[in-house]
Design an enzyme around this catalytic site. Structure first.
Site, PDB file in Angstrom:
ATOM      1  N   LYS A 271      -6.608  -4.942  -3.064  1.00 59.57           N
ATOM      2  CA  LYS A 271      -7.238  -5.595  -1.909  1.00 59.57           C
ATOM      3  C   LYS A 271      -8.280  -4.676  -1.283  1.00 59.57           C
ATOM      4  O   LYS A 271      -8.016  -3.494  -1.071  1.00 59.57           O
ATOM      5  CB  LYS A 271      -6.158  -5.994  -0.880  1.00 59.57           C
ATOM      6  CG  LYS A 271      -5.354  -4.853  -0.305  1.00 59.57           C
ATOM      7  CD  LYS A 271      -4.229  -5.420   0.560  1.00 59.57           C
ATOM      8  CE  LYS A 271      -3.458  -4.368   1.316  1.00 59.57           C
ATOM      9  NZ  LYS A 271      -4.216  -3.563   2.272  1.00 59.57           N
TER      10      LYS A 271
ATOM     11  N   ASP B  87       0.789  -1.249   0.000  1.00 54.98           N
ATOM     12  CA  ASP B  87       0.000   0.000   0.000  1.00 54.98           C
ATOM     13  C   ASP B  87       0.814   1.288   0.000  1.00 54.98           C
ATOM     14  O   ASP B  87       0.447   2.256   0.702  1.00 54.98           O
ATOM     15  CB  ASP B  87      -0.948   0.010   1.208  1.00 54.98           C
ATOM     16  CG  ASP B  87      -1.952  -1.131   1.200  1.00 54.98           C
ATOM     17  OD1 ASP B  87      -1.910  -1.946   0.258  1.00 54.98           O
ATOM     18  OD2 ASP B  87      -2.762  -1.223   2.142  1.00 54.98           O
TER      19      ASP B  87
ATOM     20  N   CYS C 166      -2.063  -2.495   7.816  1.00 57.73           N
ATOM     21  CA  CYS C 166      -2.035  -3.425   6.683  1.00 57.73           C
ATOM     22  C   CYS C 166      -0.803  -4.327   6.671  1.00 57.73           C
ATOM     23  O   CYS C 166      -0.883  -5.479   6.226  1.00 57.73           O
ATOM     24  CB  CYS C 166      -2.199  -2.659   5.376  1.00 57.73           C
ATOM     25  SG  CYS C 166      -3.872  -1.987   5.222  1.00 57.73           S
TER      26      CYS C 166
HETATM   27  C1  C5J Z   1      -3.090   0.660   5.542  1.00 53.79           C
HETATM   28  C2  C5J Z   1      -4.846   1.840   6.680  1.00 53.79           C
HETATM   29  N1  C5J Z   1      -2.567   0.467   4.336  1.00 53.79           N
HETATM   30  N2  C5J Z   1      -4.058   2.212   7.690  1.00 53.79           N
HETATM   31  N3  C5J Z   1      -4.334   1.215   5.588  1.00 53.79           N
HETATM   32  O1  C5J Z   1      -2.482   0.381   6.553  1.00 53.79           O
HETATM   33  O2  C5J Z   1      -6.020   2.090   6.705  1.00 53.79           O
END
Ligand code: C5J
Length: 224
Positions: free
Chosen positions: A130, A25, A163
């Site tokens: 995802k 991400d 994540c």
């Molecule tokens: C991720 C989030 N990528 N913190 N998303 O950690 O909402």
């Protein structure tokens, strides 16, 4: 042939032929000063410090010809895969699917949803879209890893406690050995980053191992 990488709680037996780099991400909306994360008042510098170590690691990993997989958190433009609970969580004025500073928030195809240019996927590197925090939930990641004979993951990205942690726990339950790189992961909250890493390596490596990217880069150089 496995190579030992200095890690905590003990050395990681790195098997390059069966190991993938999984970058979680690293999306514009989370990392860029004009993105959704910044709009919510988060300090994006806490995430941006991971860009350069990830860039160096990715260059070394690609030079070694090993598997790279990227993920992006986001939803279908019609939001059919967005759980109502996730849509309203936080009671924010602007939530997932609404117009944000870089297009609709966490919607596939929008500018903010895409990966930052510094780490942009190269041709042939799978990108996993995802809908959840974990990269295995409702994706084809398991199949892609199985087809490539992958048994280990080197995991980087954001955020450490959300994540990255969720994905490492999912991977651990599926039998993968995960090495998480401390300088290549980040959180808007430094204390969550620290604790997120501690949780992974606690109790003899209950979810995996933690090392710095330099340890991996030096090992890749020895392999070359
Ligand atoms: C991720 C989030 N990528 N913190 N998303 O950690 O909402």
């Amino acid at each position: 042939m496995a190579q030992e990488i200095a890690a905590q709680p003990y050395a990681f037996a790195f098997d390059p032929a069966h190991c993938a780099l999984l970058i979680i991400d690293m999306q514009r909306d989370f990392l860029e000063p004009g993105g959704f994360g910044a709009m919510l008042g988060n300090d994006v510098s806490q995430l941006r410090r991971t860009i350069e170590p990830n860039r160096r690691l990715l260059a070394a990993w690609r030079a070694a010809g090993l598997t790279v997989i990227h993920t992006r958190e986001g939803h279908r433009p019609d939001l059919a895969d967005l759980p109502p609970a996730k849509k309203i969580r936080g009671k924010g004025e602007t939530t997932i699917g609404d117009p944000g500073p870089m297009g609709r928030i966490l919607v596939r195809g929008e500018a903010g949803h895409d990966i930052i240019p510094e780490l942009y996927p190269a041709a042939g590197e799978p990108v996993i879209d995802k809908p959840g925090k974990g990269a295995f939930f409702a994706t084809d990641l398991s199949a892609i890893l199985a087809h490539r004979g992958i048994k280990q993951l080197v995991v980087t990205g954001v955020t450490t406690e959300v994540c990255v942690n969720t994905t490492v726990r999912e991977a651990n339950d599926r039998g993968f050995d995960c090495l998480v790189l401390s300088d290549c992961c980040g959180s808007y909250f430094p204390e969550f980053h620290e604790m997120g890493l501690k949780m992974i390596k606690a109790q003899g490596g209950i979810f995996g191992w933690v090392a710095s990217s330099e340890e991996v880069i030096q090992t890749l150089k020895k392999e070359a």
